[in-house]
Design an enzyme around this catalytic site. Structure first.
Site, mmCIF file in Angstrom:
data_model
loop_
_atom_site.group_PDB
_atom_site.id
_atom_site.type_symbol
_atom_site.label_atom_id
_atom_site.label_comp_id
_atom_site.label_asym_id
_atom_site.label_seq_id
_atom_site.Cartn_x
_atom_site.Cartn_y
_atom_site.Cartn_z
ATOM 1 N N LYS A 1 0.833 -1.218 0.000
ATOM 2 C CA LYS A 1 0.000 0.000 0.000
ATOM 3 C C LYS A 1 0.862 1.262 0.000
ATOM 4 C CE LYS A 1 -2.118 -1.033 3.843
ATOM 5 N NZ LYS A 1 -1.372 -2.280 4.141
ATOM 6 N N ARG B 1 10.773 -0.964 11.246
ATOM 7 C CA ARG B 1 9.660 -0.693 12.156
ATOM 8 C C ARG B 1 9.633 -1.644 13.345
ATOM 9 N NH1 ARG B 1 4.365 0.120 8.447
ATOM 10 N NH2 ARG B 1 3.464 -0.935 10.246
HETATM 11 P P1 ADP Z 1 2.248 -1.804 3.222
HETATM 12 O O1 ADP Z 1 2.274 -0.293 3.178
HETATM 13 O O2 ADP Z 1 1.026 -2.384 2.570
HETATM 14 O O3 ADP Z 1 2.451 -2.362 4.614
HETATM 15 P P2 ADP Z 1 4.801 -1.620 1.784
HETATM 16 O O4 ADP Z 1 4.482 -0.738 0.637
HETATM 17 O O5 ADP Z 1 5.588 -1.019 2.912
HETATM 18 O O6 ADP Z 1 3.465 -2.342 2.353
HETATM 19 O O7 ADP Z 1 5.551 -2.908 1.218
HETATM 20 C C1 ADP Z 1 6.095 -3.897 2.100
HETATM 21 C C2 ADP Z 1 7.484 -4.349 1.589
HETATM 22 O O8 ADP Z 1 7.322 -5.080 0.398
HETATM 23 C C3 ADP Z 1 8.419 -3.190 1.283
HETATM 24 O O9 ADP Z 1 9.738 -3.569 1.693
HETATM 25 C C4 ADP Z 1 8.335 -3.034 -0.241
HETATM 26 O O10 ADP Z 1 9.555 -2.576 -0.789
HETATM 27 C C5 ADP Z 1 8.026 -4.459 -0.692
HETATM 28 N N1 ADP Z 1 7.084 -4.519 -1.817
HETATM 29 C C6 ADP Z 1 6.023 -3.698 -2.077
HETATM 30 N N2 ADP Z 1 5.391 -4.071 -3.204
HETATM 31 C C7 ADP Z 1 6.053 -5.183 -3.661
HETATM 32 C C8 ADP Z 1 5.880 -6.054 -4.798
HETATM 33 N N3 ADP Z 1 4.876 -5.861 -5.671
HETATM 34 N N4 ADP Z 1 6.739 -7.086 -4.931
HETATM 35 C C9 ADP Z 1 7.738 -7.283 -4.027
HETATM 36 N N5 ADP Z 1 7.957 -6.511 -2.949
HETATM 37 C C10 ADP Z 1 7.127 -5.465 -2.756
HETATM 38 P P1 AMP Z 2 0.370 0.647 9.022
HETATM 39 O O1 AMP Z 2 1.510 1.602 8.913
HETATM 40 O O2 AMP Z 2 -0.772 0.986 8.114
HETATM 41 O O3 AMP Z 2 0.807 -0.802 8.894
HETATM 42 O O4 AMP Z 2 -0.224 0.833 10.507
HETATM 43 C C1 AMP Z 2 0.610 0.580 11.642
HETATM 44 C C2 AMP Z 2 -0.267 0.513 12.892
HETATM 45 O O5 AMP Z 2 -0.928 1.785 13.114
HETATM 46 C C3 AMP Z 2 -1.402 -0.513 12.870
HETATM 47 O O6 AMP Z 2 -0.970 -1.840 13.211
HETATM 48 C C4 AMP Z 2 -2.344 0.083 13.933
HETATM 49 O O7 AMP Z 2 -1.866 -0.131 15.246
HETATM 50 C C5 AMP Z 2 -2.246 1.581 13.652
HETATM 51 N N1 AMP Z 2 -3.224 1.999 12.635
HETATM 52 C C6 AMP Z 2 -2.965 2.450 11.377
HETATM 53 N N2 AMP Z 2 -4.103 2.752 10.730
HETATM 54 C C7 AMP Z 2 -5.124 2.462 11.583
HETATM 55 C C8 AMP Z 2 -6.534 2.539 11.496
HETATM 56 N N3 AMP Z 2 -7.154 2.943 10.377
HETATM 57 N N4 AMP Z 2 -7.262 2.166 12.589
HETATM 58 C C9 AMP Z 2 -6.666 1.771 13.705
HETATM 59 N N5 AMP Z 2 -5.331 1.644 13.859
HETATM 60 C C10 AMP Z 2 -4.557 1.992 12.807
#
Ligand code: ADP
Ligand code: AMP
Length: 233
Positions: free
Chosen positions: A13, A162
């Site tokens: 995302k 993270r």
């Molecule tokens: P989210 O925001 O949904 O938690 P991220 O955008 O941070 O996910 O992506 C998670 C990890 O996967 C990051 O290290 C990113 O570089 C990698 N990643 C994202 N999209 C892809 C993809 N299509 N294929 C392989 N790795 C990906």
């Molecule tokens: P993310 O960066 O989207 O993976 O979110 C990291 C953490 O932030 C989640 O595991 C939740 O603890 C909190 N969080 C993010 N978005 C929301 C949401 N829409 N509602 C509740 N908690 C959230």
């Protein structure tokens, strides 16, 4: 355009949201980033939510909805915005619907990134970002061109991981997604707003598929959608 990007943790995302925000000139509103900023600032709300966020559970919807409702009133959201990680349960989806309707606005699309759990664990365990500009990387799928140096801003030695990207927290976050967030897919499909994209593909192909949906909307046309209430989860 008002867009929601939904998918499990690690689905891509954030990666895709940055590209969409750049391409369509709308701000990326990531509730996860907003909460991490509050925690880093050490303010009252940050102290209150730190343990919840670091455990992988959801921050109470009342707090989350209020934060987004305030944020989307800012001038940079006047021509649209992209929500990344919000809503995360049906209560938040209803809160968003109410806020948009009060502002005389409509949601244009909910783009779901579909990725299987084994791939998610691999993506999350290799994830790191630049502390200076937030550019995202991966140990295997997206390494910086020069070791320990950010491709985007050139910062050296600034990569961070993270606190909730550990195997135990990832399990909690996936359970939370399947139990609490997945029901919003049926909610949006029943409103004919859901567009599903195969998030297992490489990053550029995922971007292409999302653009195909958003370009149709930007041109004022309705994307072809399967209406109903049983989306693939
Ligand atoms: P989210 O925001 O949904 O938690 P991220 O955008 O941070 O996910 O992506 C998670 C990890 O996967 C990051 O290290 C990113 O570089 C990698 N990643 C994202 N999209 C892809 C993809 N299509 N294929 C392989 N790795 C990906
Ligand atoms: P993310 O960066 O989207 O993976 O979110 C990291 C953490 O932030 C989640 O595991 C939740 O603890 C909190 N969080 C993010 N978005 C929301 C949401 N829409 N509602 C509740 N908690 C959230």
């Amino acid at each position: 355009m008002i867009i929601v990007l939904v998918g499990p943790p690690g689905a891509g995302k954030g990666t895709q949201a940055r590209r969409i925000a750049d391409k369509y000139g709308i701000p990326q509103l990531s509730t996860g980033d907003m909460f991490r900023e509050k925690i880093a600032s050490g303010d009252e709300l940050g102290k209150k939510i730190k343990d919840i966020v670091e455990s992988g559970n959801l921050v109470p919807s009342e707090i989350t909805i209020q934060m987004i409702v305030e944020r989307i009133k800012e001038p940079d959201c006047a021509n649209g915005f992209l929500l990344d990680g919000f809503p995360r349960n049906v209560e938040q989806a209803e809160g968003l619907e109410k806020a948009l309707s009060e502002a005389g606005k409509n949601l244009d699309a909910v783009v779901q990134l579909d990725v299987n759990d084994d791939e998610l664990v691999e993506r999350i365990s290799g994830r790191f970002t630049c502390a200076c500009c937030d550019e995202g990387y991966h140990d295997k799928f997206k390494k910086p061109a020069v070791e320990d140096t950010c491709d985007a801003c050139g910062a050296e030695g600034q990569f961070k991981r993270r606190a909730d990207d550990t195997p135990e927290k990832v399990k909690v976050r996936l359970d939370v997604y399947h139990d609490q967030t997945a029901p919003i897919l049926a909610y949006y499909q029943s409103r004919n707003l859901l567009d599903q994209v195969d998030g297992m593909q490489d990053m550029d192909k995922v971007s292409e598929d999302i653009s195909a949906v958003l370009d149709t909307i930007a041109a004022g046309d309705a994307p072809k959608r399967k209406n109903g209430s049983n989306p693939k989860i």
